[in-house]
Design a protein around this motif. Sequence first.
Motif, PDB file in Angstrom:
ATOM      1  N   VAL A  39      59.811  31.270  -0.774  1.00 46.25           N
ATOM      2  CA  VAL A  39      58.704  31.387   0.190  1.00 46.25           C
ATOM      3  C   VAL A  39      58.959  30.497   1.392  1.00 46.25           C
ATOM      4  CG1 VAL A  39      56.266  30.815   0.545  1.00 46.25           C
ATOM      5  CG2 VAL A  39      56.955  32.134  -1.442  1.00 46.25           C
ATOM      6  N   ILE A  40      59.358  29.266   1.133  1.00 48.35           N
ATOM      7  CA  ILE A  40      59.604  28.313   2.220  1.00 48.35           C
ATOM      8  C   ILE A  40      60.746  28.800   3.105  1.00 48.35           C
ATOM      9  CG2 ILE A  40      60.436  25.974   2.683  1.00 48.35           C
ATOM     10  CD1 ILE A  40      58.740  25.135   0.177  1.00 48.35           C
ATOM     11  N   ALA A  41      61.787  29.329   2.486  1.00 49.35           N
ATOM     12  CA  ALA A  41      62.922  29.839   3.271  1.00 49.35           C
ATOM     13  C   ALA A  41      62.519  31.068   4.076  1.00 49.35           C
ATOM     14  CB  ALA A  41      64.091  30.166   2.354  1.00 49.35           C
ATOM     15  N   ALA A  42      61.699  31.928   3.492  1.00 46.37           N
ATOM     16  CA  ALA A  42      61.295  33.163   4.175  1.00 46.37           C
ATOM     17  C   ALA A  42      60.318  32.902   5.312  1.00 46.37           C
ATOM     18  CB  ALA A  42      60.681  34.137   3.180  1.00 46.37           C
ATOM     19  N   ALA A  43      59.574  31.807   5.234  1.00 43.96           N
ATOM     20  CA  ALA A  43      58.545  31.536   6.237  1.00 43.96           C
ATOM     21  C   ALA A  43      59.131  31.207   7.608  1.00 43.96           C
ATOM     22  CB  ALA A  43      57.644  30.396   5.774  1.00 43.96           C
ATOM     23  N   ASN A  44      60.296  30.581   7.660  1.00 40.89           N
ATOM     24  CA  ASN A  44      60.948  30.249   8.928  1.00 40.89           C
ATOM     25  C   ASN A  44      59.978  29.522   9.870  1.00 40.89           C
ATOM     26  OD1 ASN A  44      62.961  30.058  10.809  1.00 40.89           O
ATOM     27  ND2 ASN A  44      62.752  32.167  11.543  1.00 40.89           N
ATOM     28  N   VAL A  45      59.558  28.343   9.452  1.00 42.73           N
ATOM     29  CA  VAL A  45      58.556  27.556  10.168  1.00 42.73           C
ATOM     30  C   VAL A  45      59.106  27.070  11.509  1.00 42.73           C
ATOM     31  CG1 VAL A  45      57.179  25.443  10.049  1.00 42.73           C
ATOM     32  CG2 VAL A  45      57.483  26.851   8.017  1.00 42.73           C
ATOM     33  N   LYS A  46      58.312  27.265  12.554  1.00 38.49           N
ATOM     34  CA  LYS A  46      58.674  26.848  13.911  1.00 38.49           C
ATOM     35  C   LYS A  46      58.033  25.503  14.222  1.00 38.49           C
ATOM     36  CE  LYS A  46      60.572  30.856  14.659  1.00 38.49           C
ATOM     37  NZ  LYS A  46      61.957  31.057  14.579  1.00 38.49           N
ATOM     38  N   ASN A  47      58.719  24.686  14.992  1.00 36.48           N
ATOM     39  CA  ASN A  47      58.228  23.361  15.358  1.00 36.48           C
ATOM     40  C   ASN A  47      57.320  23.467  16.584  1.00 36.48           C
ATOM     41  OD1 ASN A  47      57.908  20.719  16.284  1.00 36.48           O
ATOM     42  ND2 ASN A  47      59.943  20.121  15.571  1.00 36.48           N
ATOM     43  N   PRO A  48      56.059  23.021  16.492  1.00 33.86           N
ATOM     44  CA  PRO A  48      55.150  23.085  17.643  1.00 33.86           C
ATOM     45  C   PRO A  48      55.633  22.273  18.850  1.00 33.86           C
ATOM     46  CG  PRO A  48      53.895  22.738  15.636  1.00 33.86           C
ATOM     47  CD  PRO A  48      55.348  22.596  15.276  1.00 33.86           C
ATOM     48  N   THR A  49      56.323  21.163  18.605  1.00 37.50           N
ATOM     49  CA  THR A  49      56.835  20.357  19.718  1.00 37.50           C
ATOM     50  C   THR A  49      57.932  21.109  20.467  1.00 37.50           C
ATOM     51  OG1 THR A  49      56.324  18.365  18.468  1.00 37.50           O
ATOM     52  CG2 THR A  49      57.809  18.125  20.341  1.00 37.50           C
ATOM     53  N   THR A  50      58.791  21.794  19.735  1.00 39.88           N
ATOM     54  CA  THR A  50      59.827  22.606  20.378  1.00 39.88           C
ATOM     55  C   THR A  50      59.184  23.709  21.207  1.00 39.88           C
ATOM     56  OG1 THR A  50      61.342  22.161  18.553  1.00 39.88           O
ATOM     57  CG2 THR A  50      61.855  24.056  19.951  1.00 39.88           C
ATOM     58  N   ALA A  51      58.134  24.323  20.672  1.00 43.51           N
ATOM     59  CA  ALA A  51      57.431  25.370  21.418  1.00 43.51           C
ATOM     60  C   ALA A  51      56.834  24.810  22.708  1.00 43.51           C
ATOM     61  CB  ALA A  51      56.342  25.990  20.558  1.00 43.51           C
ATOM     62  N   LEU A  52      56.285  23.600  22.660  1.00 42.64           N
ATOM     63  CA  LEU A  52      55.722  22.981  23.862  1.00 42.64           C
ATOM     64  C   LEU A  52      56.809  22.684  24.884  1.00 42.64           C
ATOM     65  CD1 LEU A  52      53.330  21.814  25.409  1.00 42.64           C
ATOM     66  CD2 LEU A  52      53.722  19.652  24.207  1.00 42.64           C
ATOM     67  N   ILE A  53      57.941  22.181  24.438  1.00 40.55           N
ATOM     68  CA  ILE A  53      59.050  21.896  25.364  1.00 40.55           C
ATOM     69  C   ILE A  53      59.541  23.189  26.009  1.00 40.55           C
ATOM     70  CG2 ILE A  53      61.446  21.088  25.492  1.00 40.55           C
ATOM     71  CD1 ILE A  53      60.608  18.993  23.329  1.00 40.55           C
ATOM     72  N   LEU A  54      59.683  24.229  25.208  1.00 40.98           N
ATOM     73  CA  LEU A  54      60.080  25.526  25.767  1.00 40.98           C
ATOM     74  C   LEU A  54      59.034  26.026  26.755  1.00 40.98           C
ATOM     75  CD1 LEU A  54      61.488  27.321  22.597  1.00 40.98           C
ATOM     76  CD2 LEU A  54      62.783  26.569  24.594  1.00 40.98           C
ATOM     77  N   SER A  55      57.769  25.797  26.451  1.00 35.14           N
ATOM     78  CA  SER A  55      56.694  26.235  27.335  1.00 35.14           C
ATOM     79  C   SER A  55      56.739  25.498  28.668  1.00 35.14           C
ATOM     80  CB  SER A  55      55.348  26.024  26.650  1.00 35.14           C
ATOM     81  OG  SER A  55      54.311  26.570  27.411  1.00 35.14           O
ATOM     82  N   ILE A  56      57.029  24.213  28.613  1.00 33.52           N
ATOM     83  CA  ILE A  56      57.077  23.422  29.846  1.00 33.52           C
ATOM     84  C   ILE A  56      58.237  23.856  30.735  1.00 33.52           C
ATOM     85  CG2 ILE A  56      57.532  21.096  30.745  1.00 33.52           C
ATOM     86  CD1 ILE A  56      55.870  20.062  28.303  1.00 33.52           C
ATOM     87  N   PHE A  57      59.409  24.039  30.142  1.00 32.38           N
ATOM     88  CA  PHE A  57      60.590  24.315  30.951  1.00 32.38           C
ATOM     89  C   PHE A  57      60.874  25.801  31.182  1.00 32.38           C
ATOM     90  CE2 PHE A  57      61.423  20.019  29.355  1.00 32.38           C
ATOM     91  CZ  PHE A  57      61.584  19.372  30.567  1.00 32.38           C
ATOM     92  N   LEU A  58      60.530  26.653  30.230  1.00 34.31           N
ATOM     93  CA  LEU A  58      60.869  28.078  30.348  1.00 34.31           C
ATOM     94  C   LEU A  58      59.665  28.986  30.117  1.00 34.31           C
ATOM     95  CD1 LEU A  58      64.219  27.914  28.359  1.00 34.31           C
ATOM     96  CD2 LEU A  58      63.967  28.122  30.831  1.00 34.31           C
TER      97      LEU A  58
END
Length: 138
Positions: A39-58
């Motif tokens: 289950v943990i492997a299938a969930a492919n959890v995304k990091n909220p901080t990475t999403a924020l950095i991507l949001s700021i720059f791209l």
Amino acid sequence: MSNFTDSFLSANTGSFPSEQLPSLRERLSQLDDSQANQVIAAANVKNPTTALILSIFLGGFGVDRFYIGNTGLGIGKLLTTVLLAVITLGLSLSVTWIWVVVDWFLIINATKKANLVAINNALATMTVPSATTEANEG
């Protein structure tokens, strides 16, 4: 519940809505170790901080939304940026930047919700008995 599951939840506390953590811990504790790992492997959890950095720059190109799996919003942001740049030759990109700045405040919660949906989907597929098992029992 395995040590791996405990470690996963401890390390990813900020990746899920905090009010859902007790429920998630309980559901994972009902699985054996191999099922919890799947289950943990299938969930492919995304990091909220990475999403924020991507949001700021791209964020203007929708990369943040593509990262968390919101493909429709990612395409919308990308098309808005490109179309406004082409139509107005860059004069009214302020509309796009309003969307980008608003998304800076929304992306962390959107990432947590997307992670919760992903792990719930993985849990649902793991806990639903297969058709062959039901046929053998009947």
